[in-house]
Design a protein around this motif. Sequence first.
Motif, PDB file in Angstrom:
ATOM      1  N   HIS A 235       0.813  -1.218   0.000  1.00 25.17           N
ATOM      2  CA  HIS A 235       0.000   0.000   0.000  1.00 25.17           C
ATOM      3  C   HIS A 235       0.847   1.269   0.000  1.00 25.17           C
ATOM      4  O   HIS A 235       0.324   2.352   0.269  1.00 25.17           O
ATOM      5  CB  HIS A 235      -0.947   0.003   1.201  1.00 25.17           C
ATOM      6  CG  HIS A 235      -1.877  -1.159   1.222  1.00 25.17           C
ATOM      7  ND1 HIS A 235      -2.953  -1.291   0.364  1.00 25.17           N
ATOM      8  CD2 HIS A 235      -1.874  -2.281   1.977  1.00 25.17           C
ATOM      9  CE1 HIS A 235      -3.579  -2.437   0.605  1.00 25.17           C
ATOM     10  NE2 HIS A 235      -2.935  -3.057   1.575  1.00 25.17           N
ATOM     11  N   GLY A 236       2.151   1.136  -0.252  1.00 26.10           N
ATOM     12  CA  GLY A 236       3.006   2.311  -0.365  1.00 26.10           C
ATOM     13  C   GLY A 236       3.695   2.756   0.905  1.00 26.10           C
ATOM     14  O   GLY A 236       4.442   3.731   0.899  1.00 26.10           O
ATOM     15  N   TRP A 237       3.451   2.055   2.004  1.00 23.31           N
ATOM     16  CA  TRP A 237       4.057   2.452   3.276  1.00 23.31           C
ATOM     17  C   TRP A 237       5.586   2.357   3.241  1.00 23.31           C
ATOM     18  O   TRP A 237       6.283   3.269   3.697  1.00 23.31           O
ATOM     19  CB  TRP A 237       3.517   1.595   4.415  1.00 23.31           C
ATOM     20  CG  TRP A 237       2.128   1.951   4.817  1.00 23.31           C
ATOM     21  CD1 TRP A 237       0.975   1.295   4.470  1.00 23.31           C
ATOM     22  CD2 TRP A 237       1.725   3.061   5.618  1.00 23.31           C
ATOM     23  NE1 TRP A 237      -0.109   1.933   5.023  1.00 23.31           N
ATOM     24  CE2 TRP A 237       0.324   3.015   5.735  1.00 23.31           C
ATOM     25  CE3 TRP A 237       2.420   4.090   6.245  1.00 23.31           C
ATOM     26  CZ2 TRP A 237      -0.395   3.952   6.463  1.00 23.31           C
ATOM     27  CZ3 TRP A 237       1.703   5.024   6.979  1.00 23.31           C
ATOM     28  CH2 TRP A 237       0.314   4.950   7.067  1.00 23.31           C
ATOM     29  N   GLY A 238       6.112   1.259   2.740  1.00 24.28           N
ATOM     30  CA  GLY A 238       7.558   1.072   2.701  1.00 24.28           C
ATOM     31  C   GLY A 238       8.243   2.119   1.839  1.00 24.28           C
ATOM     32  O   GLY A 238       9.259   2.696   2.241  1.00 24.28           O
ATOM     33  N   LYS A 239       7.684   2.385   0.670  1.00 27.34           N
ATOM     34  CA  LYS A 239       8.267   3.402  -0.202  1.00 27.34           C
ATOM     35  C   LYS A 239       8.196   4.776   0.445  1.00 27.34           C
ATOM     36  O   LYS A 239       9.117   5.589   0.306  1.00 27.34           O
ATOM     37  CB  LYS A 239       7.573   3.407  -1.554  1.00 27.34           C
ATOM     38  CG  LYS A 239       7.953   2.220  -2.411  1.00 27.34           C
ATOM     39  CD  LYS A 239       7.265   2.257  -3.752  1.00 27.34           C
ATOM     40  CE  LYS A 239       7.455   0.917  -4.430  1.00 27.34           C
ATOM     41  NZ  LYS A 239       6.437   0.622  -5.396  1.00 27.34           N
TER      42      LYS A 239
ATOM     43  N   LEU B 251      13.544  -7.056  -4.548  1.00 25.10           N
ATOM     44  CA  LEU B 251      14.569  -6.301  -5.268  1.00 25.10           C
ATOM     45  C   LEU B 251      13.942  -5.197  -6.123  1.00 25.10           C
ATOM     46  O   LEU B 251      14.445  -4.069  -6.169  1.00 25.10           O
ATOM     47  CB  LEU B 251      15.418  -7.244  -6.115  1.00 25.10           C
ATOM     48  CG  LEU B 251      16.129  -8.366  -5.334  1.00 25.10           C
ATOM     49  CD1 LEU B 251      16.902  -9.262  -6.282  1.00 25.10           C
ATOM     50  CD2 LEU B 251      17.006  -7.810  -4.229  1.00 25.10           C
ATOM     51  N   ARG B 252      12.827  -5.496  -6.769  1.00 17.55           N
ATOM     52  CA  ARG B 252      12.117  -4.471  -7.554  1.00 17.55           C
ATOM     53  C   ARG B 252      11.583  -3.368  -6.646  1.00 17.55           C
ATOM     54  O   ARG B 252      11.601  -2.188  -7.007  1.00 17.55           O
ATOM     55  CB  ARG B 252      10.974  -5.101  -8.354  1.00 17.55           C
ATOM     56  CG  ARG B 252      11.417  -5.616  -9.703  1.00 17.55           C
ATOM     57  CD  ARG B 252      10.243  -5.899 -10.636  1.00 17.55           C
ATOM     58  NE  ARG B 252       9.150  -6.632 -10.017  1.00 17.55           N
ATOM     59  CZ  ARG B 252       9.072  -7.953  -9.917  1.00 17.55           C
ATOM     60  NH1 ARG B 252      10.033  -8.714 -10.430  1.00 17.55           N
ATOM     61  NH2 ARG B 252       8.046  -8.536  -9.341  1.00 17.55           N
ATOM     62  N   PHE B 253      11.089  -3.743  -5.464  1.00 15.75           N
ATOM     63  CA  PHE B 253      10.606  -2.754  -4.491  1.00 15.75           C
ATOM     64  C   PHE B 253      11.692  -1.726  -4.186  1.00 15.75           C
ATOM     65  O   PHE B 253      11.457  -0.515  -4.223  1.00 15.75           O
ATOM     66  CB  PHE B 253      10.142  -3.458  -3.208  1.00 15.75           C
ATOM     67  CG  PHE B 253       9.983  -2.540  -2.038  1.00 15.75           C
ATOM     68  CD1 PHE B 253       8.864  -1.734  -1.920  1.00 15.75           C
ATOM     69  CD2 PHE B 253      10.964  -2.464  -1.063  1.00 15.75           C
ATOM     70  CE1 PHE B 253       8.725  -0.870  -0.841  1.00 15.75           C
ATOM     71  CE2 PHE B 253      10.836  -1.605   0.015  1.00 15.75           C
ATOM     72  CZ  PHE B 253       9.710  -0.805   0.124  1.00 15.75           C
ATOM     73  N   TYR B 254      12.898  -2.196  -3.902  1.00 20.06           N
ATOM     74  CA  TYR B 254      13.992  -1.272  -3.581  1.00 20.06           C
ATOM     75  C   TYR B 254      14.396  -0.440  -4.799  1.00 20.06           C
ATOM     76  O   TYR B 254      14.709   0.746  -4.663  1.00 20.06           O
ATOM     77  CB  TYR B 254      15.188  -2.017  -2.989  1.00 20.06           C
ATOM     78  CG  TYR B 254      14.925  -2.462  -1.574  1.00 20.06           C
ATOM     79  CD1 TYR B 254      14.564  -1.547  -0.588  1.00 20.06           C
ATOM     80  CD2 TYR B 254      15.027  -3.799  -1.210  1.00 20.06           C
ATOM     81  CE1 TYR B 254      14.305  -1.947   0.714  1.00 20.06           C
ATOM     82  CE2 TYR B 254      14.776  -4.212   0.088  1.00 20.06           C
ATOM     83  CZ  TYR B 254      14.419  -3.274   1.043  1.00 20.06           C
ATOM     84  OH  TYR B 254      14.161  -3.669   2.331  1.00 20.06           O
TER      85      TYR B 254
END
Length: 148
Positions: free
Chosen positions: A92-96, A126-129
């Motif tokens: 939900h975008g919290w980490g980013k 890996l894509r998230f980072y």
Amino acid sequence: MNIRALQAHELQPLLALYTHLHEHDDPLPAESDIEAVWSEALANPRIQYFGGFAAEDLVTSCTLTVIPNLTRGCRPYGVIENVVTHAAHRGHGWGKAVLAHALGEAWRQRCYKVMLLTGRKDEGTLRFYEQAGFDRHGKQAFVAKPAA
């Protein structure tokens, strides 16, 4: 999304959130030892714990350490560690958002780079980072650990 620096009284919510970081982790020491580490970290102006809150609940966090440096025009560099989002709030975008906040603080402090390591190998992580602004091909990391 409310992202901000964590405060001294938020140790217990942070420890609860950390249960979503590693499936298996070393056991915690005595509470007095934990509180001593927390106090030491909070007293160090180069270490910042950031948290994202859904209402009053801590749902994401990361730690930024800014390290003085004698190269790159004496600009410091940053290290981000312990990036975690509560399992019920992932995707939900919290980490980013918490990473963007930490990077913004690093750039405000004139860091010439910020490093982040992950032990995760799955492509989604890996894509998230990468989507959060990190380059998985920019450098090669080496990690040493003490002998068992």
